[in-house]
Design an enzyme around this catalytic site. Structure first.
Site, short mmCIF file in Angstrom:
data_model
loop_
_atom_site.label_atom_id
_atom_site.label_comp_id
_atom_site.label_asym_id
_atom_site.label_seq_id
_atom_site.Cartn_x
_atom_site.Cartn_y
_atom_site.Cartn_z
N LYS A 13 29.32 64.14 43.36
CA LYS A 13 30.59 64.11 42.63
C LYS A 13 31.16 62.70 42.65
O LYS A 13 31.18 62.04 43.69
CB LYS A 13 31.58 65.07 43.31
CG LYS A 13 32.63 65.65 42.38
CD LYS A 13 32.05 66.58 41.35
CE LYS A 13 32.97 67.76 41.04
NZ LYS A 13 32.29 68.74 40.19
N THR A 61 28.03 70.31 43.04
CA THR A 61 28.89 69.12 43.11
C THR A 61 30.33 69.55 43.40
O THR A 61 31.11 68.80 43.98
CB THR A 61 28.82 68.28 41.82
OG1 THR A 61 29.41 68.99 40.75
CG2 THR A 61 27.39 67.90 41.48
N ARG A 183 42.13 20.63 36.41
CA ARG A 183 42.05 21.76 35.46
C ARG A 183 42.66 23.00 36.10
O ARG A 183 42.95 23.02 37.30
CB ARG A 183 40.58 22.05 35.08
CG ARG A 183 39.75 22.52 36.25
CD ARG A 183 38.35 22.99 35.84
NE ARG A 183 37.62 23.49 36.99
CZ ARG A 183 36.43 24.06 36.93
NH1 ARG A 183 35.80 24.19 35.79
NH2 ARG A 183 35.84 24.50 38.03
N GLN A 239 31.27 27.14 42.40
CA GLN A 239 30.12 27.31 43.30
C GLN A 239 30.44 26.82 44.71
O GLN A 239 30.21 27.51 45.70
CB GLN A 239 28.91 26.54 42.75
CG GLN A 239 28.20 27.18 41.57
CD GLN A 239 28.75 26.78 40.20
OE1 GLN A 239 29.92 26.43 40.07
NE2 GLN A 239 27.92 26.87 39.19
N HIS A 267 38.57 30.96 31.74
CA HIS A 267 38.93 29.64 31.20
C HIS A 267 40.32 29.61 30.56
O HIS A 267 40.71 30.55 29.86
CB HIS A 267 37.89 29.21 30.16
CG HIS A 267 36.49 29.20 30.69
ND1 HIS A 267 36.10 28.46 31.77
CD2 HIS A 267 35.38 29.88 30.28
CE1 HIS A 267 34.82 28.66 32.01
NE2 HIS A 267 34.36 29.53 31.12
O1 URC Z 1 33.16 25.50 38.47
C1 URC Z 1 32.45 25.51 37.47
N1 URC Z 1 31.12 25.80 37.56
C2 URC Z 1 30.28 25.82 36.47
O2 URC Z 1 29.06 26.10 36.62
C3 URC Z 1 30.85 25.53 35.23
N2 URC Z 1 30.34 25.46 33.96
C4 URC Z 1 31.35 25.14 33.15
O3 URC Z 1 31.24 25.00 31.89
N3 URC Z 1 32.51 25.00 33.83
C5 URC Z 1 32.22 25.24 35.14
N4 URC Z 1 33.00 25.24 36.25
#
Ligand code: URC
Length: 307
Positions: A13, A61, A183, A239, A267
């Site tokens: 379930k 279930t 940014r 990353q 974005h």
């Molecule tokens: O922090 C980011 N990693 C990316 O891999 C990436 N690619 C992108 O166009 N902007 C960003 N920003």
């Protein structure tokens, strides 16, 4: 010989919902609440129900749903990890032919708020869409020392309006992105801690509640670390920031073997307003772009200590 065979199966379930009110033993008006959505999927000796239309082994279930609700009433559901273990041990011990199961529980975020300068005893504000998710996969033939248990923070949406950069990336003839040292960075945090059964202890000990403090502390720390690093770091990239977050969580939670992040890069693009009397934007007016979004995942483990 029949044409086909059953390669795999599981059933149960999904979307079993409850709100549990936990009352303090002394002060009956001092409450905690848990609004949860549970999915229990059983594995086991059910093949004939698919291949022979023999329903005999099927635990309906509907019974799975009833069991979840009765156990939620009879036992403490805080924290979710303990309740998931309780459900797993119940289904696999009650029915011989249930060999294992997955349990997924999603908890909504209800948080007490201040009234007249004091935290209310029983009034909560909904802080969605953030959720906590616990996932448990258990196969009883491997014994209670072997299971896969994870705890996640999901949909914790954050944004910072500066202290985020992205430059130095690979450039080729397809590249139009401009490097930036300032940014907007925004994402919906999805962070998962994979628990190490060897370090945490057997499923019975999780179900008994002896690990409750470990789960609560790790969750609280992971949330704090994520928000803290997000705010303080001048992020070189999603990353690098997610790796730093995962590393810091591993340092705080010795019973966690891996920390994973899955982060959309949501974005916000600067409007070009120069067409209007040469107006400079100065990083003040952005367009929240609904799609596409970056999507960045990583799973971070602990290096073995060097001898
Ligand atoms: O922090 C980011 N990693 C990316 O891999 C990436 N690619 C992108 O166009 N902007 C960003 N920003």
């Amino acid at each position: 010989m029949s044409y086909s065979y059953l390669a795999d199966s599981t059933y149960g379930k999904d979307n079993v919902k409850f709100l549990k009110v936990k009352k303090d033993k002394q002060n009956k008006k001092l409450h905690e609440v848990m609004e949860a959505t549970v999915c229990v999927l059983l594995k086991g000796d059910f093949d004939v129900s698919y291949t022979e239309a023999d329903n005999a082994p099927i635990v309906p279930t509907d019974t799975v749903k009833n069991t979840i609700l009765i156990l939620a009433k009879k036992y403490d559901t805080f924290p979710l990890e303990k309740f998931a273990a309780k459900l797993a041990l119940h289904f696999t011990s009650k029915y011989d032919h249930v060999s294992g199961l997955t349990v997924k529980i999603t908890q909504d975020r209800w948080v007490k708020y201040d009234v007249d300068g004091k935290v209310s005893q029983h009034s909560f504000v909904y802080q969605g869409p953030e959720k906590k998710i616990v996932f448990l996969d258990y196969d009883k033939k491997n014994g209670p020392n072997n299971y896969a248990l994870s705890t996640s923070i999901k949909d914790l949406t954050v944004l910072k309006s500066t202290n985020s950069m992205f430059y130095g990336y690979n450039v080729c003839e397809y590249t139009t992105l401009k490097p930036t040292t300032d940014r907007i960075l925004s994402t919906d945090i999805f962070a998962t801690m994979d628990w190490c059964p060897e370090k945490l202890g057997c499923l019975n000990s999780v179900a008994s509640g002896s690990k409750d403090a470990i789960f609560d502390k790790a969750y609280f720390n992971a949330r704090d670390i994520t928000l803290d690093i997000f705010a303080k770091e001048n992020s070189p990239s999603v990353q690098a920031t997610m790796f730093n977050m995962a590393t810091a969580i591993l340092k705080e939670a010795p019973q966690v073997s891996y920390v994973s992040y899955e982060l959309p890069n949501k974005h916000y693009f600067l409007f070009d307003l120069k067409w209007f009397e040469g107006l400079e934007n100065d990083n003040e007016l952005f367009y929240p772009s609904p799609h596409p979004n970056g999507l960045i995942r990583c799973k971070v483990g602990r290096n073995q200590a060097k001898l």
